[in-house]
Design a protein around this motif. Structure first.
Motif, PDB file in Angstrom:
ATOM      1  N   UNK A 101     -59.406  79.685  18.322  1.00 56.69           N
ATOM      2  CA  UNK A 101     -59.121  81.046  18.800  1.00 56.69           C
ATOM      3  C   UNK A 101     -57.631  81.228  19.102  1.00 56.69           C
ATOM      4  N   UNK A 102     -57.085  82.335  18.612  1.00 61.28           N
ATOM      5  CA  UNK A 102     -55.726  82.751  18.962  1.00 61.28           C
ATOM      6  C   UNK A 102     -55.811  83.888  19.974  1.00 61.28           C
ATOM      7  N   UNK A 103     -55.094  83.737  21.099  1.00 60.79           N
ATOM      8  CA  UNK A 103     -54.950  84.817  22.080  1.00 60.79           C
ATOM      9  C   UNK A 103     -53.459  85.123  22.174  1.00 60.79           C
ATOM     10  N   UNK A 104     -53.078  86.313  21.709  1.00 62.99           N
ATOM     11  CA  UNK A 104     -51.656  86.653  21.598  1.00 62.99           C
ATOM     12  C   UNK A 104     -51.351  87.970  22.294  1.00 62.99           C
ATOM     13  N   UNK A 105     -50.410  87.923  23.221  1.00 60.27           N
ATOM     14  CA  UNK A 105     -49.917  89.131  23.895  1.00 60.27           C
ATOM     15  C   UNK A 105     -48.566  89.461  23.288  1.00 60.27           C
ATOM     16  N   UNK A 106     -48.468  90.623  22.633  1.00 63.74           N
ATOM     17  CA  UNK A 106     -47.243  90.928  21.896  1.00 63.74           C
ATOM     18  C   UNK A 106     -46.835  92.403  21.999  1.00 63.74           C
ATOM     19  N   UNK A 107     -45.527  92.599  21.909  1.00 61.73           N
ATOM     20  CA  UNK A 107     -44.954  93.937  21.912  1.00 61.73           C
ATOM     21  C   UNK A 107     -45.459  94.724  20.712  1.00 61.73           C
ATOM     22  N   UNK A 108     -45.625  96.020  20.924  1.00 59.95           N
ATOM     23  CA  UNK A 108     -46.222  96.871  19.902  1.00 59.95           C
ATOM     24  C   UNK A 108     -45.522  98.238  19.916  1.00 59.95           C
ATOM     25  N   UNK A 139     -57.655  85.400   9.671  1.00 58.91           N
ATOM     26  CA  UNK A 139     -58.259  85.520  10.999  1.00 58.91           C
ATOM     27  C   UNK A 139     -59.389  86.548  10.941  1.00 58.91           C
ATOM     28  N   UNK A 140     -60.456  86.289  11.671  1.00 58.58           N
ATOM     29  CA  UNK A 140     -61.597  87.196  11.725  1.00 58.58           C
ATOM     30  C   UNK A 140     -61.897  87.569  13.180  1.00 58.58           C
ATOM     31  N   UNK A 141     -62.875  88.455  13.357  1.00 64.08           N
ATOM     32  CA  UNK A 141     -63.277  88.899  14.708  1.00 64.08           C
ATOM     33  C   UNK A 141     -62.051  89.300  15.537  1.00 64.08           C
ATOM     34  N   UNK A 142     -61.188  90.102  14.953  1.00 65.35           N
ATOM     35  CA  UNK A 142     -59.942  90.491  15.619  1.00 65.35           C
ATOM     36  C   UNK A 142     -60.236  91.601  16.625  1.00 65.35           C
ATOM     37  N   UNK A 143     -60.064  91.284  17.898  1.00 65.81           N
ATOM     38  CA  UNK A 143     -60.316  92.234  18.975  1.00 65.81           C
ATOM     39  C   UNK A 143     -59.037  92.493  19.762  1.00 65.81           C
ATOM     40  N   UNK A 144     -58.927  93.684  20.317  1.00 68.44           N
ATOM     41  CA  UNK A 144     -57.837  94.014  21.236  1.00 68.44           C
ATOM     42  C   UNK A 144     -58.407  93.962  22.646  1.00 68.44           C
ATOM     43  N   UNK A 145     -57.998  92.954  23.409  1.00 73.45           N
ATOM     44  CA  UNK A 145     -58.535  92.761  24.756  1.00 73.45           C
ATOM     45  C   UNK A 145     -57.850  93.656  25.781  1.00 73.45           C
ATOM     46  N   UNK A 197     -57.244  88.931  20.327  1.00 69.15           N
ATOM     47  CA  UNK A 197     -58.044  87.710  20.267  1.00 69.15           C
ATOM     48  C   UNK A 197     -58.663  87.653  18.876  1.00 69.15           C
ATOM     49  N   UNK A 198     -58.451  86.555  18.190  1.00 66.34           N
ATOM     50  CA  UNK A 198     -59.023  86.435  16.845  1.00 66.34           C
ATOM     51  C   UNK A 198     -59.392  84.986  16.567  1.00 66.34           C
ATOM     52  N   UNK A 199     -60.188  84.784  15.542  1.00 68.43           N
ATOM     53  CA  UNK A 199     -60.783  83.470  15.248  1.00 68.43           C
ATOM     54  C   UNK A 199     -60.380  83.021  13.853  1.00 68.43           C
ATOM     55  N   UNK A 200     -60.052  81.734  13.737  1.00 69.39           N
ATOM     56  CA  UNK A 200     -59.774  81.163  12.422  1.00 69.39           C
ATOM     57  C   UNK A 200     -61.086  80.925  11.697  1.00 69.39           C
TER      58      UNK A 200
END
Length: 240
Positions: free
Chosen positions: A133-140, A177-183, A236-239
């Motif tokens: 799982x990747x959890x990434x907080x990034x500027x948008x 990446x799959x199951x890409x969600x915006x938390x 949040x997304x899954x490999x």
């Protein structure tokens, strides 16, 4: 020495520069419920606040990577003081010093945006285990910027393009990446009412270099000036 934004964070002792701050970090990670013993990469670890929390709260195996020598020094001092088994390593997150399929989680907070985004996201994907799982907080980018406005921001932060949510999503999906969600989704304007930058009292010098103060002040002014046009997402997304 000519200071940049990352230098200002390090010399200024800013422990949580990413939007949402440490309170958001704790909430997201608690909701994730990382299991004990999981291997976690804190990519662009800064001063090690999140790395220390991951190790102490979830009893997981944490690797903290950053390219800035002073950030690494502070991170190492933090985990040593708290007696935590965090491995702090110098490295470029565009070319991570780990084999394929190494981690259950990659956690990154406002670090990818300062790199070649495509290269860095590809590295996150590479070092994650299957189903990792990747959890990434990034500027948008929330709203279109004029060319001169975008160049002003990019020049100050020494960053490339500021992606929209859709562009971040496409980049992640394009890698597999799959199951890409915006938390979490928020503009800087929404954050300004509640967010306050914290400083590490031990790391911050008694008297900051005027050049550092000037950079931190300019950062604050830019965030206020473009508070409606800029925001952030927690992905949040899954490999596969």
């Amino acid at each position: 020495m000519r200071f940049g934004y990352q230098d200002a964070l390090a010399y200024g002792g800013v422990t949580e520069a990413h939007p949402g701050g440490f309170s958001l970090t704790k909430r997201i990670l608690k909701e994730e419920g990382i299991r004990p013993g999981a291997t976690v990469l804190d990519a662009g670890c800064g001063m090690g606040l999140t790395s220390a929390y991951l190790a102490s709260e979830f009893n997981c195996k944490v690797y903290a990577v950053d390219a800035h020598p002073l950030m690494l020094k502070h991170a190492s001092a933090r985990v040593k003081k708290e007696k935590l088994p965090v491995k702090v390593l110098k490295g470029n997150i565009e070319n991570l010093p780990f084999p394929d399929d190494s981690f259950d989680y990659v956690v990154t907070e406002s670090a990818t945006i300062f790199t070649n985004i495509s290269n860095t996201l590809a590295e996150y994907f590479r070092v994650l285990k299957p189903s990792g799982v990747l959890i990434a907080t990034e500027l948008c980018c929330e709203a279109p910027l004029q060319k001169d406005e975008e160049e002003k921001i990019k020049r100050f932060y020494k960053m490339g393009k500021i992606p929209t949510e859709k562009e971040w999503y496409s980049a992640l999906a394009g890698l597999g990446f799959t199951n890409i969600d915006v938390l979490k989704s928020s503009s800087i304007l929404q954050e300004l009412q509640s967010y306050q930058v914290d400083f590490d009292k031990e790391a911050k010098t008694v008297r900051l270099d005027p050049a550092i103060e000037e950079i931190l002040n300019e950062h604050s002014l830019l965030m206020m000036e473009y508070a409606e046009e800029l925001g952030y997402r927690v992905f949040r997304c899954v490999k596969k």
